[in-house]
Every structure is written in structure tokens, then in C-alpha cells.
Design an enzyme around this catalytic site. Structure first.
Site, PDB file in Angstrom:
ATOM      1  N   ARG A  21      -1.776  44.193 -24.938  1.00  0.00           N
ATOM      2  CA  ARG A  21      -2.164  44.769 -26.222  1.00  0.00           C
ATOM      3  C   ARG A  21      -1.009  45.523 -26.870  1.00  0.00           C
ATOM      4  O   ARG A  21      -0.278  46.242 -26.194  1.00  0.00           O
ATOM      5  CB  ARG A  21      -3.342  45.723 -26.031  1.00  0.00           C
ATOM      6  CG  ARG A  21      -4.630  45.019 -25.603  1.00  0.00           C
ATOM      7  CD  ARG A  21      -5.723  46.048 -25.358  1.00  0.00           C
ATOM      8  NE  ARG A  21      -7.054  45.458 -25.373  1.00  0.00           N
ATOM      9  CZ  ARG A  21      -7.824  45.344 -24.300  1.00  0.00           C
ATOM     10  NH1 ARG A  21      -7.390  45.740 -23.123  1.00  0.00           N
ATOM     11  NH2 ARG A  21      -9.031  44.818 -24.408  1.00  0.00           N
ATOM     12  N   SER A 137     -29.825  46.210 -16.132  1.00  0.00           N
ATOM     13  CA  SER A 137     -28.759  46.319 -17.125  1.00  0.00           C
ATOM     14  C   SER A 137     -28.563  44.990 -17.850  1.00  0.00           C
ATOM     15  O   SER A 137     -28.451  43.940 -17.216  1.00  0.00           O
ATOM     16  CB  SER A 137     -27.474  46.731 -16.381  1.00  0.00           C
ATOM     17  OG  SER A 137     -26.386  46.833 -17.251  1.00  0.00           O
ATOM     18  N   SER A 189     -21.649  44.781 -30.417  1.00  0.00           N
ATOM     19  CA  SER A 189     -20.657  44.885 -31.490  1.00  0.00           C
ATOM     20  C   SER A 189     -19.704  43.715 -31.587  1.00  0.00           C
ATOM     21  O   SER A 189     -18.973  43.606 -32.562  1.00  0.00           O
ATOM     22  CB  SER A 189     -19.850  46.154 -31.305  1.00  0.00           C
ATOM     23  OG  SER A 189     -18.979  45.997 -30.203  1.00  0.00           O
ATOM     24  N   HIS A 217     -23.371  51.330 -32.320  1.00  0.00           N
ATOM     25  CA  HIS A 217     -22.965  50.557 -33.508  1.00  0.00           C
ATOM     26  C   HIS A 217     -24.043  50.531 -34.581  1.00  0.00           C
ATOM     27  O   HIS A 217     -23.977  49.719 -35.501  1.00  0.00           O
ATOM     28  CB  HIS A 217     -22.553  49.145 -33.103  1.00  0.00           C
ATOM     29  CG  HIS A 217     -21.279  49.152 -32.325  1.00  0.00           C
ATOM     30  ND1 HIS A 217     -20.046  49.218 -32.924  1.00  0.00           N
ATOM     31  CD2 HIS A 217     -21.058  49.205 -30.986  1.00  0.00           C
ATOM     32  CE1 HIS A 217     -19.107  49.265 -31.991  1.00  0.00           C
ATOM     33  NE2 HIS A 217     -19.688  49.265 -30.809  1.00  0.00           N
ATOM     34  N   THR A 245     -22.695  57.618 -30.780  1.00  0.00           N
ATOM     35  CA  THR A 245     -21.355  58.181 -30.935  1.00  0.00           C
ATOM     36  C   THR A 245     -21.251  58.884 -32.278  1.00  0.00           C
ATOM     37  O   THR A 245     -21.973  58.556 -33.212  1.00  0.00           O
ATOM     38  CB  THR A 245     -20.273  57.082 -30.849  1.00  0.00           C
ATOM     39  OG1 THR A 245     -18.987  57.707 -30.891  1.00  0.00           O
ATOM     40  CG2 THR A 245     -20.356  56.100 -31.997  1.00  0.00           C
ATOM     41  N   LYS A 248     -18.000  56.458 -34.814  1.00  0.00           N
ATOM     42  CA  LYS A 248     -17.994  55.189 -35.555  1.00  0.00           C
ATOM     43  C   LYS A 248     -18.646  55.425 -36.926  1.00  0.00           C
ATOM     44  O   LYS A 248     -18.007  55.958 -37.817  1.00  0.00           O
ATOM     45  CB  LYS A 248     -18.614  54.095 -34.702  1.00  0.00           C
ATOM     46  CG  LYS A 248     -17.690  53.818 -33.495  1.00  0.00           C
ATOM     47  CD  LYS A 248     -18.168  52.851 -32.447  1.00  0.00           C
ATOM     48  CE  LYS A 248     -17.135  52.776 -31.311  1.00  0.00           C
ATOM     49  NZ  LYS A 248     -17.586  52.032 -30.151  1.00  0.00           N
ATOM     50  N   THR A 278     -13.752  70.431 -21.211  1.00  0.00           N
ATOM     51  CA  THR A 278     -13.781  71.320 -22.372  1.00  0.00           C
ATOM     52  C   THR A 278     -14.668  70.746 -23.484  1.00  0.00           C
ATOM     53  O   THR A 278     -14.677  69.531 -23.717  1.00  0.00           O
ATOM     54  CB  THR A 278     -12.336  71.534 -22.880  1.00  0.00           C
ATOM     55  OG1 THR A 278     -11.598  72.172 -21.834  1.00  0.00           O
ATOM     56  CG2 THR A 278     -12.300  72.403 -24.124  1.00  0.00           C
ATOM     57  N   THR A 363     -12.556  41.538 -23.560  1.00  0.00           N
ATOM     58  CA  THR A 363     -13.580  42.062 -24.475  1.00  0.00           C
ATOM     59  C   THR A 363     -14.597  40.969 -24.813  1.00  0.00           C
ATOM     60  O   THR A 363     -15.784  41.233 -24.942  1.00  0.00           O
ATOM     61  CB  THR A 363     -12.903  42.606 -25.755  1.00  0.00           C
ATOM     62  OG1 THR A 363     -11.877  43.527 -25.364  1.00  0.00           O
ATOM     63  CG2 THR A 363     -13.887  43.317 -26.639  1.00  0.00           C
TER      64      THR A 363
HETATM   65  C1  LIG Z   1     -17.339  52.342 -28.709  1.00  0.00           C
HETATM   66  C2  LIG Z   1     -18.502  52.228 -27.813  1.00  0.00           C
HETATM   67  C3  LIG Z   1     -18.872  53.278 -26.965  1.00  0.00           C
HETATM   68  C4  LIG Z   1     -17.983  54.475 -26.764  1.00  0.00           C
HETATM   69  O1  LIG Z   1     -18.041  55.349 -27.830  1.00  0.00           O
HETATM   70  P1  LIG Z   1     -16.759  56.266 -28.128  1.00  0.00           P
HETATM   71  O2  LIG Z   1     -17.332  57.402 -28.900  1.00  0.00           O
HETATM   72  O3  LIG Z   1     -15.796  55.422 -28.888  1.00  0.00           O
HETATM   73  O4  LIG Z   1     -16.199  56.700 -26.806  1.00  0.00           O
HETATM   74  C5  LIG Z   1     -20.053  53.188 -26.285  1.00  0.00           C
HETATM   75  N1  LIG Z   1     -20.859  52.111 -26.382  1.00  0.00           N
HETATM   76  C6  LIG Z   1     -20.514  51.061 -27.163  1.00  0.00           C
HETATM   77  C7  LIG Z   1     -21.431  49.899 -27.247  1.00  0.00           C
HETATM   78  C8  LIG Z   1     -19.320  51.080 -27.885  1.00  0.00           C
HETATM   79  O5  LIG Z   1     -18.970  50.030 -28.606  1.00  0.00           O
END
Ligand SMILES: *Cc1c(COP(=O)(O)O)cnc(C)c1O
Length: 427
Positions: A21, A137, A189, A217, A245, A248, A278, A363
């Protein structure tokens, strides 16, 4: 021991397999998103358009979100100053957790330093607390979930992706009173497909399982208030743990889980990845909260997002590019060859100022390499025209196969996205 050569050999192997990469050195332009400056390594600075950001709605440059971060940093300083238990619980993180609990209609929420950590800590801690837990899973779960499952150390079974019949088969083979945790994503995603959430919740009820869903996502982008596909489908209250998250759709940094107060309190009290790290900086928490608040009241941004994603898909398909169909905002374009995928990405950037990172193994599976395009509401029709022309040129130059001509008659909307029409409309 020649330590250095071991690392060099490891990297050489990745290069050999065409999956080494390379970073793209960017500087986003907050006032002109999705524009950015690219430093190409030779000292030159070139303007580019970002087409592969996970800041799906451009919230990372929203003026009110920036203002919230600046104001909070000015008032509270930058770092949190400690773990949550030792001086790191600044008021903005308390407010953020309340905002997230409200977003998902849950009693409580817990914030982590990333979504990746929230899955690692959430899944492993919950499963470790359940006696003799079986984790079920989905086969295409994200790496962070797989790591969480691994760390849990309990028995695990993998069900075929989105295959509820297979999931039921596995559930039915277990005693009803055994603890079971079903872990899956709402929106995958890389392919952009969506899980049958209600059917999974039905099975969880029938067989006495808990559900843990990753809405990473989807949060900010689906549902009346942006709580995700669970909200859109009216099944949020049937999901035991919702993970998301802040990095995103919300455009900031951090991850979280939301659920019953007792469960959240237990994870808070037992997860090492939470306890010994932290806390998120207060300014990041304030900015993330502002972003969530804005998106709770902005269905128009979600509509615009979906429109630009659909327009991009139609325009690419009309030009004969092999768009991989799906019901979401993700626009994958099939290449099917690691070398060509990388070459396409390089040529797009160098010749056209279009930045789309190649998606290669691991990926996606080998032979399923693709470009993954993520239009935001700020990718207007004129930018879409530029994108389509750039991709057509690159496909032609590199001899990447175009799609078979579409058999079905064109829908009105698809016809509107033919390049001449789109060009005229954009002018
Ligand atoms: C990006 C991603 C995460 C991790 O989230 P980050 O906040 O970027 O660490 C978890 N699950 C999926 C499906 C993701 O695509």
C-alpha cells in the site's frame, strides 16, 4: 540475526503480490470539499478531487462542527489528560454519550477511541461475561469484529454472509438456554449490500440470542434521525447492542456502543481497551456531538447523499462502466485484477486529478479488485460528469473490460443520468 532483512523481505512479499500500500499525501480544503491538494512526492502540489472518503456527508468540514471543536479546545485545552477513570472524563464526553444513547433509543452509550477498538472491546468483553457463550459471526464481518471474536476466546461459528437460513440452522443446533451472540453489520462497505436485520432479530428472539450490530457505514446516513439502517427499518429497539463510529458519516474520530445500562456499565468496568487507554479529547467529543445533533434534523442531507450516489451509479452504468449494483450509497466499480486496479487508480490521479484508492486483497477476495467510489452531497453533477469521463478514458487506456450493454429498458432516472443529459443539466 539480520533483523532489517526480515522486514525488507516481508515488505518485498507484499510488493510481489501487488498488495503493497502507498499513502496518498493529501491536504483537504475545508472550504471547497471534496477538493484537496495532492503532494506527488516530487515536490509538486496538484489539485485533486477526493472520491473515496468515508466522510460520507462532508461533516468533517461543516462550519458548525469546526466551530464546536475550536471553541471547546480553546476552553478546555486539547488532550483529555487521562483515562476515563483518572481525570479523563471531561464533560463533553458525558454529553456525547447521552447524545448517542438518545440517537439509538438506548439507556446508555460508551465512547471509545475508535470504531475498531469499540468492536474489539465490545464483542470480546460481552462474550467473556456470558457463560459458555457461542458467537455466531457473519462471514464478511469487518476485521475489527473478527479481532473482537478472537479475543473473546469462546466458541465461534461463522454463518454464510447474510444467509438467515444458515444462521437458523446453526442456532437450532444449540440448546435454547445456551448464551449466544449474533454479530453482524447493517451495511457492508465493500459491496454496499444491506443485512436482513429484521429476520436476524426474529431468529434472535426465537432462539434466545443476543444481537450485536455494526452500523458504522450507516450512522448519520440512514433513518429519520440518522441512527442507521435499524432505525430506517423500524427495528432499532430489537437490537441489543448497536456499535458505530464517529469517524465516517459524523466526520470526526471515535467509536461507541449503545445498549442497556447494565450491559454498558459492565463493558465500562471490564474492558481493558477501555480502562487503560486515554479518553478522546473533549474538543473531538464536542465536534462529534454537534455533528450528530445536526444530522438528527437534516434528512435533506441524507436525501441529497442518496441522490448523488444514485446519479453516479446511473451515469457510470450508462457509460458502460461495470458498476456493482447494490441498494446503498457505496459505488463499487469492478476491475477484477490487482495490477490493473492499482494502475487505474494511479492514472486517474495523475492524468485526471481524480483520487480513488484501489481496493485489493485482503480487503476483498482476489479477482474481485475494484474501485470504491463514495459520492457525498457535495459531489455535484458537474463533478460526476468529470468522474465518468476520467473513468472511461482510464478503462480505454488500460484495456479494462467494460460492462455488457444493459438489457433492461432504461428507467427515467437512469436516462436522466446519461452523460449528455447530465452535462447539460450541470452547465
Ligand atoms: C471503519 C470500520 C470500523 C472501524 O471504525 P473506525 O472508527 O474507523 O476505527 C468498524 N467497522 C466497520 C465495518 C468499518 O468499516
Amino acid at each position: 540475526m539480520d533483523y532489517r532483512s526480515i522486514f525488507e523481505t516481508a515488505v518485498a512479499q507484499l510488493k510481489e503480490e501487488r498488495r503493497y500500500r502507498v499513502f496518498c499525501d493529501l491536504e483537504r480544503d475545508a472550504e471547497n470539499f471534496p477538493k484537496a491538494t495532492w503532494r506527488d512526492g516530487t515536490g509538486a502540489e496538484r489539485p485533486v478531487t477526493i472520491w473515496c472518503s468515508n466522510d460520507y456527508l462532508g461533516m468533517g468540514r461543516h462550519p458548525e462542527v469546526i466551530a464546536a471543536m475550536q471553541e471547546t479546545a480553546g476552553r478546555l485545552g486539547v488532550g483529555a489528560g487521562g483515562t476515563r477513570n483518572i481525570s479523563g472524563t471531561n464533560h463533553p464526553i458525558v454529553e456525547l454519550e447521552a447524545e448517542l444513547a438518545d440517537l439509538h433509543g438506548k439507556e446508555a452509550a460508551l465512547v471509545f477511541t475508535s470504531g475498531w477498538i469499540s468492536n474489539l472491546a465490545g464483542i470480546s468483553t460481552i462474550a467473556q461475561l456470558l457463560p459458555n457463550c457461542l458467537i455466531l459471526s457473519d462471514a464478511l464481518n469487518h476485521n475489527s469484529m473478527i479481532e473482537g471474536v478472537r479475543r473473546a476466546g469462546c466458541e465461534r461459528q461463522v454463518w454464510r454472509h447474510n444467509d438467515v437460513a444458515h444462521l437458523e440452522e446453526l442456532l437450532a443446533a444449540q440448546p435454547k438456554d445456551r448464551a449466544k451472540l449474533i454479530v453482524f453489520e447493517s451495511l457492508y462497505s465493500m459491496d454496499g449490500d444491506i443485512a436482513p436485520i429484521e429476520a436476524i432479530a426474529d431468529l434472535a428472539d426465537k432462539y434466545g440470542a443476543m444481537t450485536y450490530i455494526d452500523e458504522v457505514h450507516a450512522v448519520g446516513m440512514y433513518g429519520a434521525r440518522g441512527a442507521g439502517v435499524g432505525e430506517r427499518d423500524g427495528v432499532m429497539d430489537r437490537l441489543d447492542v448497536i456499535e458505530g463510529t464517529l469517524a465516517k458519516g459524523f466526520g470526526n474520530l471515535g467509536g461507541y456502543i449503545a445498549g442497556d445500562a447494565a450491559l454498558i456499565d459492565a463493558v465500562r468496568s471490564y474492558a481493558p481497551a477501555f480502562i487503560f487507554s486515554t479518553a478522546l479529547p473533549p474538543a473531538v467529543c464536542a465536534a462529534a456531538r454537534k455533528s450528530i445533533q445536526i444530522l438528527k434534523t437534516r434528512p435533506d442531507l441524507r436525501t441529497a447523499h442518496q441522490r448523488q450516489a444514485r446519479t453516479t451509479k446511473h451515469a457510470l452504468a450508462n457509460a458502460g462502466l461495470p458498476v456493482m449494483d447494490n441498494p446503498s450509497h457505496i459505488v463499487p466499480v469492478f476491475v477484477g485484477d490487482a495490477e490493473k486496479c492499482k494502475a487505474a487508480s494511479d492514472l486517474l490521479l495523475e492524468r485526471h486529478g481524480v483520487y480513488i484508492q484501489p481496493i485489493n486483497y485482503p480487503t476483498v477476495p482476489r479477482g474481485a479488485e475494484r474501485l470504491r467510489i463514495t459520492p457525498t452531497p457535495l459531489h455535484n453533477d458537474a463533478l460526476i460528469v468529470t468522474l465518468v469521463e476520467a473513468l472511461v478514458d482510464v478503462w480505454t487506456t488500460l484495456g479494462i473490460p467494460f460492462a455488457e450493454p444493459a438489457q433492461a429498458p432504461q428507467a427515467d432516472e437512469a436516462a436522466r443520468c446519461a452523460l449528455p443529459e447530465l452535462k447539460r443539466a450541470a452547465e
